[in-house]
Design an enzyme around this catalytic site. Structure first.
Site, PDB file in Angstrom:
ATOM      1  N   HIS A 130       0.647  -1.135  -0.048  1.00 10.78           N
ATOM      2  CA  HIS A 130       0.142  -0.044  -0.186  1.00 10.78           C
ATOM      3  C   HIS A 130       0.967   1.231   0.173  1.00 10.78           C
ATOM      4  O   HIS A 130       1.304   1.704   1.013  1.00 10.78           O
ATOM      5  CB  HIS A 130      -0.747   0.085   1.279  1.00 10.78           C
ATOM      6  CG  HIS A 130      -1.931   1.044   1.347  1.00 10.78           C
ATOM      7  ND1 HIS A 130      -3.026   0.827   2.153  1.00 10.78           N
ATOM      8  CD2 HIS A 130      -2.002   2.163   0.706  1.00 10.78           C
ATOM      9  CE1 HIS A 130      -3.778   2.102   2.027  1.00 10.78           C
ATOM     10  NE2 HIS A 130      -3.177   2.785   1.115  1.00 10.78           N
ATOM     11  N   PHE A 138       2.889   6.579  -4.619  1.00  9.62           N
ATOM     12  CA  PHE A 138       4.220   7.369  -5.038  1.00  9.62           C
ATOM     13  C   PHE A 138       3.859   8.692  -6.107  1.00  9.62           C
ATOM     14  O   PHE A 138       4.972   8.847  -6.325  1.00  9.62           O
ATOM     15  CB  PHE A 138       4.947   6.186  -5.838  1.00  9.62           C
ATOM     16  CG  PHE A 138       5.768   5.414  -4.765  1.00  9.62           C
ATOM     17  CD1 PHE A 138       5.779   5.389  -3.351  1.00  9.62           C
ATOM     18  CD2 PHE A 138       6.563   4.089  -5.404  1.00  9.62           C
ATOM     19  CE1 PHE A 138       6.364   4.668  -2.608  1.00  9.62           C
ATOM     20  CE2 PHE A 138       7.190   3.510  -4.248  1.00  9.62           C
ATOM     21  CZ  PHE A 138       7.160   3.658  -2.892  1.00  9.62           C
ATOM     22  N   ARG A 139       2.573   8.982  -6.072  1.00 11.86           N
ATOM     23  CA  ARG A 139       2.215  10.205  -6.641  1.00 11.86           C
ATOM     24  C   ARG A 139       2.552  10.519  -7.937  1.00 11.86           C
ATOM     25  O   ARG A 139       2.224  11.569  -8.653  1.00 11.86           O
ATOM     26  CB  ARG A 139       3.100  11.257  -5.924  1.00 11.86           C
ATOM     27  CG  ARG A 139       2.735  11.390  -4.323  1.00 11.86           C
ATOM     28  CD  ARG A 139       1.493  11.420  -4.043  1.00 11.86           C
ATOM     29  NE  ARG A 139       1.249  11.746  -2.493  1.00 11.86           N
ATOM     30  CZ  ARG A 139      -0.033  11.360  -1.985  1.00 11.86           C
ATOM     31  NH1 ARG A 139      -1.063  10.780  -2.714  1.00 11.86           N
ATOM     32  NH2 ARG A 139      -0.334  11.713  -0.668  1.00 11.86           N
ATOM     33  N   HIS A 154     -11.048   1.035   0.884  1.00 11.74           N
ATOM     34  CA  HIS A 154     -10.916   2.112   2.095  1.00 11.74           C
ATOM     35  C   HIS A 154     -12.292   2.322   2.470  1.00 11.74           C
ATOM     36  O   HIS A 154     -12.972   2.926   1.855  1.00 11.74           O
ATOM     37  CB  HIS A 154     -10.136   3.416   1.356  1.00 11.74           C
ATOM     38  CG  HIS A 154     -10.132   4.631   2.024  1.00 11.74           C
ATOM     39  ND1 HIS A 154      -9.126   5.178   2.433  1.00 11.74           N
ATOM     40  CD2 HIS A 154     -11.386   5.251   2.825  1.00 11.74           C
ATOM     41  CE1 HIS A 154      -9.045   6.135   3.154  1.00 11.74           C
ATOM     42  NE2 HIS A 154     -10.529   6.310   3.834  1.00 11.74           N
ATOM     43  N   ASP A 187       0.836   2.669   3.603  1.00  9.66           N
ATOM     44  CA  ASP A 187       0.064   3.931   3.190  1.00  9.66           C
ATOM     45  C   ASP A 187       1.065   4.913   3.249  1.00  9.66           C
ATOM     46  O   ASP A 187       0.781   6.174   3.539  1.00  9.66           O
ATOM     47  CB  ASP A 187      -0.807   4.129   4.197  1.00  9.66           C
ATOM     48  CG  ASP A 187      -1.876   4.825   3.436  1.00  9.66           C
ATOM     49  OD1 ASP A 187      -1.918   5.305   2.418  1.00  9.66           O
ATOM     50  OD2 ASP A 187      -3.099   5.126   4.415  1.00  9.66           O
ATOM     51  N   HIS A 237       3.058  14.297   1.580  1.00  6.64           N
ATOM     52  CA  HIS A 237       2.422  15.450   1.128  1.00  6.64           C
ATOM     53  C   HIS A 237       3.783  16.462   1.823  1.00  6.64           C
ATOM     54  O   HIS A 237       4.344  16.260   2.769  1.00  6.64           O
ATOM     55  CB  HIS A 237       1.232  15.933   1.786  1.00  6.64           C
ATOM     56  CG  HIS A 237       0.106  15.108   1.594  1.00  6.64           C
ATOM     57  ND1 HIS A 237      -0.495  15.377   0.411  1.00  6.64           N
ATOM     58  CD2 HIS A 237      -0.488  14.149   2.156  1.00  6.64           C
ATOM     59  CE1 HIS A 237      -1.464  14.364   0.235  1.00  6.64           C
ATOM     60  NE2 HIS A 237      -1.524  13.696   1.550  1.00  6.64           N
TER      61      HIS A 237
HETATM   62  O1  DOR Z   1      -4.244   9.800   4.632  1.00  4.35           O
HETATM   63  C1  DOR Z   1      -4.462   9.245   3.542  1.00  4.35           C
HETATM   64  N1  DOR Z   1      -3.681   9.849   2.502  1.00  4.35           N
HETATM   65  N2  DOR Z   1      -5.471   8.391   3.100  1.00  4.35           N
HETATM   66  C2  DOR Z   1      -5.664   8.087   2.115  1.00  4.35           C
HETATM   67  O2  DOR Z   1      -6.697   7.533   1.784  1.00  4.35           O
HETATM   68  C3  DOR Z   1      -5.029   8.701   0.960  1.00  4.35           C
HETATM   69  C4  DOR Z   1      -3.904   9.021   1.269  1.00  4.35           C
HETATM   70  C5  DOR Z   1      -3.012  10.102   0.059  1.00  4.35           C
HETATM   71  O3  DOR Z   1      -3.150   9.522  -0.826  1.00  4.35           O
HETATM   72  O4  DOR Z   1      -2.630  11.341   0.502  1.00  4.35           O
HETATM   73 ZN    ZN Z   2      -3.824   4.758   1.034  1.00  5.57          ZN
END
Ligand code: DOR
Ligand code: ZN
Length: 407
Positions: free
Chosen positions: A42, A45-46, A167, A294, A298
């Site tokens: 999970h 990687f943007r 999710h 996860d 950011h």
């Molecule tokens: O905190 C989160 N960030 N939960 C998510 O479901 C998506 C993820 C994100 O892509 O920033």
């Molecule tokens: Zn996620």
């Protein structure tokens, strides 16, 4: 050929081994312990669309530094990855970026479920890690909160033997609660808005569709006592349900808002100490199958905006293994459990072909997390200043030896 001399195995034997490689290297591994390389089921990687937060060049280094050689990447990109064209284009961009850093990171992609593109599931069935369904909205614009579309997605996935990853947060309840708490400025309200009930309601709906169609279901980031109880019951019934927990729901709690502020925002949110304790118990009785980071970077600038504007998510992949090794030293996990959670179960559940990738760890190294040294593009983590015992030393991916101190 890479020769690894006298390495300790997780079950306490000492072995020497040879790995297929173009390189000729000998590693004296007397002080190191051998693990199968980690699989992170999970990550975000943007690429494409948010490369100012992360890309596969920085992320691949972060992964290798963390002992991870296989990742499963989420589809909430810009644009979202919900059809073949976007799937192919995303792969092309990733391959280009990995080539630039010359890192043979193995990856699989999730297909995002979108109610107008559900026919893509059958056509991409053999190529995707799973179908990702956002039952509640998070980062990006993927959302499936129409019950008929949800039913159809579970049916098509079952017909094509494709797993669904959810999710599980209920969008309608989420919106109601967001209105109730409108105007609150303390980020700790995030955990009230996205309450346990928000997660439970969505999970119940998903589980009822598993009962109806027999769809294989992967519950991402399980975070509450109540979800654990539902999953435990589903497993007793023999349903094909698998559960993932994140490092942050194991190692952080809602008490961390006090020091982290808006940086602590994540979906699903940080929970109580009692919830974290239930997750540890669920690892013990194997209700939890896997750990997924996860990894959702950011920038610090984005994360420190006021509550309401700051995005949710943490970078995590490089500290994933050190956090678990440290937990081993604290007698919270055995090395065998770590291997099961980070390698064997993800491999089985996602039907990932076997490979020879390994990671050599120095179990005795003690280091304090310094965000400035991280390879992730955003250079911060919620673990800054934590002292952890047990760090990867070498990662071997597709016969390539990486000294993690020289990445
Ligand atoms: O905190 C989160 N960030 N939960 C998510 O479901 C998506 C993820 C994100 O892509 O920033
Ligand atoms: Zn996620």
């Amino acid at each position: 050929m890479i020769e690894i001399r006298k390495v300790q195995t997780a079950n306490g034997r000492r072995i020497s081994m040879f790995l297929q490689s173009q390189e000729r290297r000998v590693i004296d591994a007397k002080n190191l312990t051998l693990f199968p390389a980690l699989i992170d089921p999970h990550v975000h990687f943007r690429t494409p669309g948010a490369e100012h937060k992360e890309n596969w060049e920085t992320a691949a280094k972060a992964a290798i530094a963390g002992g991870v050689t296989t990742v499963l990447d989420m589809p909430n990109n810009m644009p979202a990855c919900y059809n073949r064209e976007r799937f192919e284009e995303k792969k092309r961009l990733i391959d280009e970026q990995l080539k630039r850093v010359d890192i043979p990171l193995r990856y699989y992609l999730y297909l995002g479920a979108d109610e107008h593109h559900l026919e893509e599931i059958a056509s991409l069935a053999s190529e995707i890690a799973a179908v990702k369904i956002y039952m509640g909205s998070s980062t990006g614009d993927l959302l499936m909160n129409n019950p008929d579309a949800l039913d159809k997605a579970f049916r098509i996935a079952a017909e094509n033997d494709v797993m669904i990853a959810v999710h599980a947060e209920d969008e309608k309840l989420l919106q109601t609660r967001r209105e109730q708490y409108a105007g609150e400025t303390d980020p700790a309200f995030h955990s009230q808005i996205r309450s346990s009930q928000v997660a439970v309601q969505a999970l119940q709906e998903a589980l009822s569709l598993v009962e109806k169609y027999g769809t294989r279901l992967y519950v991402a980031h399980v975070s509450t006592v109540e979800e654990i109880a539902l999953i435990r019951k589903a497993k007793y019934k023999g349903l094909p349900v698998y559960a993932e927990v994140t490092p942050h729901h194991l190692f952080l709690t809602d008490e961390d808002y006090a020091s982290l502020g808006t940086k602590a925002l994540v979906n699903p949110p940080l929970r109580s100490k009692a919830d974290a304790a239930a997750l540890w118990d669920a690892i013990e009785d194997q209700t939890i199958d896997t750990i997924g980071t996860d990894h959702a970077p950011h920038t610090l600038e984005e994360k420190t905006k006021p509550f309401g504007q700051a995005p949710s998510g943490f970078p995590a992949i490089e500290l994933y293994f050190p956090l678990l090794l440290n937990a081993y030293h604290e007698n919270k996990l055995t090395l065998a459990q770590i291997i099961s959670l980070t390698h064997t179960r993800p491999q089985e559940i996602f039907r990932i072909p076997r490979n020879e990738d390994v990671v050599l760890v120095d179990l005795e190294t003690v280091r304090t997390v310094d965000d400035a040294e991280l390879h992730t593009k955003v250079k911060w983590s919620p673990y800054q200043g934590k002292t952890l015992k047990g760090w990867p030393r070498y990662t071997i991916a597709s016969g390539r030896l990486f000294d993690v101190q020289a990445l």
